[in-house]
Scaffold this motif. Structure first.
Motif, PDB file in Angstrom:
ATOM      1  N   PRO A 105       8.193  28.749 -61.447  1.00  0.00           N
ATOM      2  CA  PRO A 105       8.538  28.853 -62.871  1.00  0.00           C
ATOM      3  C   PRO A 105       7.422  28.385 -63.806  1.00  0.00           C
ATOM      4  CG  PRO A 105       9.782  27.085 -61.802  1.00  0.00           C
ATOM      5  CD  PRO A 105       9.068  27.816 -60.720  1.00  0.00           C
ATOM      6  N   PHE A 106       6.575  27.446 -63.328  1.00  0.00           N
ATOM      7  CA  PHE A 106       5.516  26.945 -64.204  1.00  0.00           C
ATOM      8  C   PHE A 106       4.193  27.603 -63.833  1.00  0.00           C
ATOM      9  CE2 PHE A 106       7.962  22.690 -64.779  1.00  0.00           C
ATOM     10  CZ  PHE A 106       8.798  23.307 -65.688  1.00  0.00           C
ATOM     11  N   ILE A 119      15.357  34.268 -64.535  1.00  0.00           N
ATOM     12  CA  ILE A 119      15.138  34.794 -65.879  1.00  0.00           C
ATOM     13  C   ILE A 119      15.514  36.272 -65.875  1.00  0.00           C
ATOM     14  CG2 ILE A 119      13.419  35.279 -67.663  1.00  0.00           C
ATOM     15  CD1 ILE A 119      14.067  32.311 -67.431  1.00  0.00           C
ATOM     16  N   ILE A 132      12.018  16.939 -71.741  1.00  0.00           N
ATOM     17  CA  ILE A 132      11.265  17.919 -72.535  1.00  0.00           C
ATOM     18  C   ILE A 132      11.651  17.782 -74.001  1.00  0.00           C
ATOM     19  CG2 ILE A 132      10.871  20.386 -72.930  1.00  0.00           C
ATOM     20  CD1 ILE A 132      11.215  20.818 -69.936  1.00  0.00           C
ATOM     21  N   PRO A 147      16.118  21.489 -72.627  1.00  0.00           N
ATOM     22  CA  PRO A 147      15.864  20.744 -73.858  1.00  0.00           C
ATOM     23  C   PRO A 147      16.728  21.184 -75.027  1.00  0.00           C
ATOM     24  CG  PRO A 147      14.110  22.338 -73.485  1.00  0.00           C
ATOM     25  CD  PRO A 147      15.028  22.413 -72.295  1.00  0.00           C
ATOM     26  N   THR A 148      17.396  22.323 -74.903  1.00  0.00           N
ATOM     27  CA  THR A 148      18.177  22.817 -76.043  1.00  0.00           C
ATOM     28  C   THR A 148      19.689  22.740 -75.793  1.00  0.00           C
ATOM     29  OG1 THR A 148      18.019  25.067 -75.181  1.00  0.00           O
ATOM     30  CG2 THR A 148      16.347  24.404 -76.770  1.00  0.00           C
ATOM     31  N   ASP A 156       4.371  30.352 -72.921  1.00  0.00           N
ATOM     32  CA  ASP A 156       5.000  30.319 -71.600  1.00  0.00           C
ATOM     33  C   ASP A 156       6.500  30.599 -71.673  1.00  0.00           C
ATOM     34  OD1 ASP A 156       4.780  29.700 -68.705  1.00  0.00           O
ATOM     35  OD2 ASP A 156       6.207  28.126 -69.231  1.00  0.00           O
ATOM     36  N   LEU A 157       7.078  30.475 -72.875  1.00  0.00           N
ATOM     37  CA  LEU A 157       8.517  30.745 -73.000  1.00  0.00           C
ATOM     38  C   LEU A 157       8.778  32.212 -72.706  1.00  0.00           C
ATOM     39  CD1 LEU A 157       9.421  28.861 -76.324  1.00  0.00           C
ATOM     40  CD2 LEU A 157       9.683  28.043 -73.984  1.00  0.00           C
ATOM     41  N   GLU A 158       9.915  32.484 -72.079  1.00  0.00           N
ATOM     42  CA  GLU A 158      10.268  33.879 -71.834  1.00  0.00           C
ATOM     43  C   GLU A 158      10.818  34.519 -73.105  1.00  0.00           C
ATOM     44  OE1 GLU A 158       9.614  35.472 -68.919  1.00  0.00           O
ATOM     45  OE2 GLU A 158       8.639  33.596 -68.373  1.00  0.00           O
ATOM     46  N   ALA A 159      11.217  33.688 -74.067  1.00  0.00           N
ATOM     47  CA  ALA A 159      11.644  34.191 -75.377  1.00  0.00           C
ATOM     48  C   ALA A 159      10.877  33.401 -76.444  1.00  0.00           C
ATOM     49  CB  ALA A 159      13.153  34.016 -75.534  1.00  0.00           C
ATOM     50  N   VAL A 189      15.228  26.557 -64.336  1.00  0.00           N
ATOM     51  CA  VAL A 189      14.805  27.278 -63.127  1.00  0.00           C
ATOM     52  C   VAL A 189      14.050  26.311 -62.207  1.00  0.00           C
ATOM     53  CG1 VAL A 189      13.459  29.220 -62.239  1.00  0.00           C
ATOM     54  CG2 VAL A 189      14.639  29.440 -64.428  1.00  0.00           C
ATOM     55  N   GLY A 219       6.022  38.543 -61.299  1.00  0.00           N
ATOM     56  CA  GLY A 219       7.104  39.051 -62.128  1.00  0.00           C
ATOM     57  C   GLY A 219       8.280  38.104 -62.206  1.00  0.00           C
ATOM     58  N   HIS A 220       9.411  38.655 -62.627  1.00  0.00           N
ATOM     59  CA  HIS A 220      10.575  37.807 -62.846  1.00  0.00           C
ATOM     60  C   HIS A 220      11.141  37.231 -61.555  1.00  0.00           C
ATOM     61  CE1 HIS A 220      10.405  39.330 -66.919  1.00  0.00           C
ATOM     62  NE2 HIS A 220      11.142  38.285 -67.228  1.00  0.00           N
ATOM     63  N   CYS A 280      15.944  29.434 -74.801  1.00  0.00           N
ATOM     64  CA  CYS A 280      14.657  29.942 -75.277  1.00  0.00           C
ATOM     65  C   CYS A 280      13.769  30.359 -74.096  1.00  0.00           C
ATOM     66  CB  CYS A 280      13.954  28.919 -76.170  1.00  0.00           C
ATOM     67  SG  CYS A 280      13.583  27.377 -75.332  1.00  0.00           S
ATOM     68  N   GLY A 281      14.324  30.353 -72.916  1.00  0.00           N
ATOM     69  CA  GLY A 281      13.582  30.834 -71.740  1.00  0.00           C
ATOM     70  C   GLY A 281      12.427  29.944 -71.327  1.00  0.00           C
ATOM     71  N   ASN A 282      12.613  28.622 -71.439  1.00  0.00           N
ATOM     72  CA  ASN A 282      11.474  27.746 -71.075  1.00  0.00           C
ATOM     73  C   ASN A 282      11.434  27.415 -69.579  1.00  0.00           C
ATOM     74  OD1 ASN A 282      13.290  25.723 -70.568  1.00  0.00           O
ATOM     75  ND2 ASN A 282      12.740  24.475 -72.316  1.00  0.00           N
ATOM     76  N   LYS A 283      12.406  27.870 -68.834  1.00  0.00           N
ATOM     77  CA  LYS A 283      12.415  27.799 -67.366  1.00  0.00           C
ATOM     78  C   LYS A 283      12.547  26.383 -66.801  1.00  0.00           C
ATOM     79  CE  LYS A 283       8.515  30.027 -67.186  1.00  0.00           C
ATOM     80  NZ  LYS A 283       7.931  30.764 -68.248  1.00  0.00           N
ATOM     81  N   ARG A 291      11.959  32.192 -79.886  1.00  0.00           N
ATOM     82  CA  ARG A 291      12.998  31.159 -80.015  1.00  0.00           C
ATOM     83  C   ARG A 291      12.431  29.748 -79.849  1.00  0.00           C
ATOM     84  NH1 ARG A 291      18.605  32.816 -77.149  1.00  0.00           N
ATOM     85  NH2 ARG A 291      19.027  34.717 -78.275  1.00  0.00           N
ATOM     86  N   LEU A 312       9.344  34.106 -60.667  1.00  0.00           N
ATOM     87  CA  LEU A 312       9.597  32.962 -61.544  1.00  0.00           C
ATOM     88  C   LEU A 312      10.570  31.980 -60.916  1.00  0.00           C
ATOM     89  CD1 LEU A 312       9.847  34.549 -65.095  1.00  0.00           C
ATOM     90  CD2 LEU A 312       8.002  33.175 -64.147  1.00  0.00           C
ATOM     91  N   GLU A 321      11.128  43.669 -55.862  1.00  0.00           N
ATOM     92  CA  GLU A 321      10.977  43.598 -57.310  1.00  0.00           C
ATOM     93  C   GLU A 321      10.627  44.981 -57.821  1.00  0.00           C
ATOM     94  OE1 GLU A 321       8.443  41.105 -60.593  1.00  0.00           O
ATOM     95  OE2 GLU A 321       8.004  40.927 -58.466  1.00  0.00           O
ATOM     96  N   MET A 369      13.990  26.563 -81.346  1.00  0.00           N
ATOM     97  CA  MET A 369      15.225  25.953 -80.837  1.00  0.00           C
ATOM     98  C   MET A 369      14.954  24.597 -80.176  1.00  0.00           C
ATOM     99  SD  MET A 369      17.334  29.085 -79.156  1.00  0.00           S
ATOM    100  CE  MET A 369      18.117  30.323 -80.178  1.00  0.00           C
ATOM    101  N   ILE A 370      13.759  24.464 -79.568  1.00  0.00           N
ATOM    102  CA  ILE A 370      13.454  23.197 -78.884  1.00  0.00           C
ATOM    103  C   ILE A 370      13.350  22.066 -79.898  1.00  0.00           C
ATOM    104  CG2 ILE A 370      11.844  22.037 -77.309  1.00  0.00           C
ATOM    105  CD1 ILE A 370      11.074  24.600 -76.136  1.00  0.00           C
ATOM    106  N   GLY A 380      15.095  38.095 -71.194  1.00  0.00           N
ATOM    107  CA  GLY A 380      14.088  37.030 -71.215  1.00  0.00           C
ATOM    108  C   GLY A 380      14.733  35.647 -71.218  1.00  0.00           C
TER     109      GLY A 380
END
Lengths: 231, 296
Positions: free
Chosen positions: B12-13, A124, B90, A88-89, B70-73, A114, B4-5, A108-111, B76, B8, A221, B79-80, A129
């Motif tokens: 992811p969701f 990620i 989105i 989206p960005t 839910d954002l990993e950052a 992914v 964990g990562h 912004c890491g919204n996945k 930020r 993801l 992990e 920004m969306i 992040g």
């Protein structure tokens, strides 16, 4: 190194670089020995933290005989990349030579990327992040070097070049060896092509990180605060 | 279901997205129901419609907080809103949600100040409620639409998810209004046509879900279908969606007119069912066995 002449270190950045219209890679599975030199070189080049991979090699058990096949996987730099539309960005962008890059300042890491990637090539980064993935080592290729994984491969199983240039040795190699994409039915027109790709590999190569055994993947992990990887 | 990562990549969701999509559905449904009450029902129901619009604004606001979580950052998140990718659903969704929340709040304020007179809505309210209903419809469909765009996860690719999410949005939004009604509204009786609507919504969802199960079992993703129908996620379907979300609410419509107790039971069960439906679909469409090309 690829079939093209290696660029001497002293000339890095001095020689005008050839403009590519479709940067791409050919992965020869018949040459890959599963040594992980590519994964390690990539990890080192980009300081990829534990748990994340820009390039990884899956070990696949052959269904017909008791041996392994090795499958290096990385961002396929798709020509119809779903990650570009999902973000989206507009943090994901296409470079002039067709490669897909992530602008970390916009992520912004919204996945969404992914979730969109059919190759599970985007992850990620646990330290930032933010989304991270292979970009064919832009910082290296723009000064005439091969991507780190290509440079590290001891068997010449990875080759980097211009897939749109019929004169490019990598393009010719792809043509001669009948290279084709992985997960072609996803319809994303990847720029990473495989030599020796067999249909049984697709169901076997589920999205674990390194090894696929029976129906379960072993995901290595590193939980925060622990020194040994957990299974 | 999400760790964990490394996890993801496969999932992811996670839960924040499930809760966000549930709240978005409740908001959309509450807005659609409130607008309908304002347009069609007698003035006695306008107070409930006003509460419904406030609930829509609050629901979408809190839902957005889950989305940010839910954002990993998370820092930020702005920004969306600032950066816009016209190709990204989105990007559009975030703007629709923002407009919807602000319009719901604005219309609630107008109604709170006595915008409606003698049951007839002034033009400004007709305009804003019309827009809210349109945006509510979009938000009812939008979460499913985002899931459907994922080439990587074919179990989300069925177009049946969109009308299913919309019907569930109306069902849960209506339930949220009933909850408000029972907990503190002046109208404690069953809304006219409430029973019939309950039945219609359950039948429509059951039909769509039945077709979705056919899609699941015929797509070649046997392991994922087994996980959804009689594996790890099956309780969310059989207990959450079907028993709590549909059968118990339907049972409360039988016999004499429902009192506060039965209305409360119906509303709570429908809301839990809405959460269960989204949990089942969102987690069901993720995982190693649900990725494209894992089976051919």
């Amino acid at each position: 190194m690829s079939d093209s002449e290696p660029v001497p270190w002293e000339n890095v950045g001095r020689e005008p670089q050839k403009a590519r219209s479709r940067a791409g890679m050919v992965v020869d599975l018949e040459r890959c020995i599963g040594c992980h030199a590519c994964s390690v070189a990539c990890k080192t080049e980009h300081s990829v933290p534990l748990g994340g991979f820009r390039t990884r090699v899956r070990y696949l058990e052959r269904p017909d005989r008791p041996t392994l096949a090795f499958l290096p996987l990385l961002c396929m730099q798709c020509q119809d990349a779903p990650c570009l539309d999902a973000c989206p960005t507009e943090a994901l962008r296409r470079g002039a030579d067709g490669r897909v890059e992530i602008d970390q300042d916009r992520c912004c890491g919204n996945k969404a990327c992914v979730a969109a990637c059919p190759y599970q090539a985007i992850f990620i980064n646990s330290e930032t992040g933010l989304a991270d993935k292979c970009d064919f080592c832009t910082h290296r290729t723009e000064v005439g070097l091969d991507p780190a994984c290509v440079a590290a491969c001891p068997c010449d199983a990875l080759r980097f070049g211009d897939l749109d240039d019929a004169q490019d040795p990598v393009s010719q190699y792809a043509e001669q060896r009948g290279a084709r994409p992985f997960k072609e039915d996803a319809g994303t027109r990847p720029s990473v092509l495989y030599v020796g790709h067999e249909d049984w590999m697709e169901p076997a190569a589920k999205s674990g990180i390194q090894i696929s055994r029976e129906d379960r993947d072993i995901v290595y992990e590193q939980p925060v605060g622990e020194t040994e990887p957990s299974r | 279901m999400s760790g964990g990562h490394a996890d993801l990549i496969l999932t992811p969701f996670g839960w924040p997205v499930v809760i966000y999509m549930t709240l978005a559905g409740i908001s959309a449904g509450a807005a659609l129901t409130s607008c309908w009450l304002l347009w069609k029902a007698e003035e006695g129901w306008h107070r409930l419609a006003r509460h419904g619009l406030l609930l829509s604004a609050a629901g979408i606001f809190f839902g957005s907080l889950f989305l940010i979580a839910d954002l990993e950052a998370p820092s930020r998140f702005w920004m969306i809103l600032v950066y816009f990718n016209p190709a990204s659903w989105i990007s559009w969704g975030v703007r629709i949600i923002t407009l919807f929340g602000m319009l719901s709040l604005f219309t609630w304020l107008l109604l709170h100040r006595g915008g409606a007179t003698n049951g007839e809505l002034p033009t400004s309210l007709k305009l804003t409620t019309g827009l809210i209903a349109f945006l509510g419809l979009a938000i009812g469909l939008y979460p499913a639409w985002v899931l459907m765009q994922s080439v990587a996860r074919p179990l989300w690719g069925s177009p049946l998810i969109a009308p299913l999410f919309l019907a569930s949005a109306v069902h849960t939004g209506l339930a949220a209004l009933v909850l408000i009604q029972v907990m503190g509204g002046s109208e404690r009786r069953e809304a006219p046509g409430g029973r019939r609507l309950e039945g219609v919504l359950v039948v429509v969802q059951a039909l769509l879900l039945g077709l979705y199960v056919l899609f699941l079992t015929s797509g070649g993703y046997d392991a994922a279908a087994a996980r959804l129908l009689h594996g790890e996620l099956a309780p969310w379907l059989w207990v959450g969606v079907i028993l709590l979300g549909w059968l118990i609410p339907l049972a409360t419509t039988l016999g004499s007119a429902a009192g506060s107790g039965r209305l409360l039971l119906r509303a709570v069960c429908v809301l839990v069912g809405g959460l269960a439906l989204r949990t089942w679909i969102i987690f069901g469409g993720q995982g190693a066995d649900a990725l494209i090309s894992t089976l051919r």
